[in-house]
Design an enzyme around this catalytic site. Sequence first.
Site: not given
Ligand code: BGC
Length: 283
Positions: A167, A180
């Site tokens: 991410s 996360y």
């Molecule tokens: C998340 C999203 C978020 C994006 C930007 C991603 O890793 O799953 O929920 O909108 O990052 O912040």
Amino acid sequence: MLNLVKKLYDLDNNFSKGATQMVYQELKNRVAVVTGGSKGIGTAIATRFGQEGMKVVINYHSDQAGAEAAAQAVKDAGGEAAIVQADISDEAGAQKLLQTALDNFGDLDVWVNNAGMENQVATKDMTLENWQRVLNVNLTGVFLGTKVALNYFTSHDKPGNIINMSSVHEQIPWPTFAHYAASKGGVKLFTQTVAMEYAKQKIRVNAIGPGAINTPINAKKFADPEQLKTTTDMVPMGRIGEPSEVGAAAAWLASDESSYVTGITLFVDGGMTLYPSFQGGRG
Ligand code: BGC
């Protein structure tokens, strides 16, 4: 208002809808496993693999209908598909995915550790259970899937390809999502480490770092025009991304066109990781 939402959402639809036909001939008949394939980015990757003529094992945890729809999309796109229920944060679950690939398609070429989850909670209120659930799926799941794939590739002495879903938050801190962000930071260094460890065996290991993408995980947030604007303001390209745009990145990483690429995170984020608050010379 609806028009404004639509405009912010896709800026006149000016984005790739994904390839409509095969782009990477060499992918035809290769076998892929996609974890968390029953929705969102997982379904988009599976579908794109289908367009490339691949045979795809779609893993799901609880959404069987979603997995069946994804399998249909793979077939409609020109590929073959099988679905399998499994908890990928469990060693036997990861093994079951490989077995499904072997039973249905007789081989394994590409393993995509896509399954992930998130939930918002202030760190001081985060329960150990909150923490462990996110880490189990997002990081332990990536480890277990990678381990199963590595064992298959090395014991068959064949080149392999592993793609991990990271991410933008492997790089951008995300208050109230500490578990996360920690999991994705972990995915980044895990990917780099394993890429180095198995480079000589011709096993490439890469990550994809999506930004804000139009998926079920974000559906509620982006249905609210204010929240949508807050997010699009953080993206230099001024729109959120489509799952097919992440699928395109996965197809390239899976293909031989990326043959000299290992250990990277390919950001698919409209520039979100570029410090957008400095736009226009601010700072
Ligand atoms: C998340 C999203 C978020 C994006 C930007 C991603 O890793 O799953 O929920 O909108 O990052 O912040």
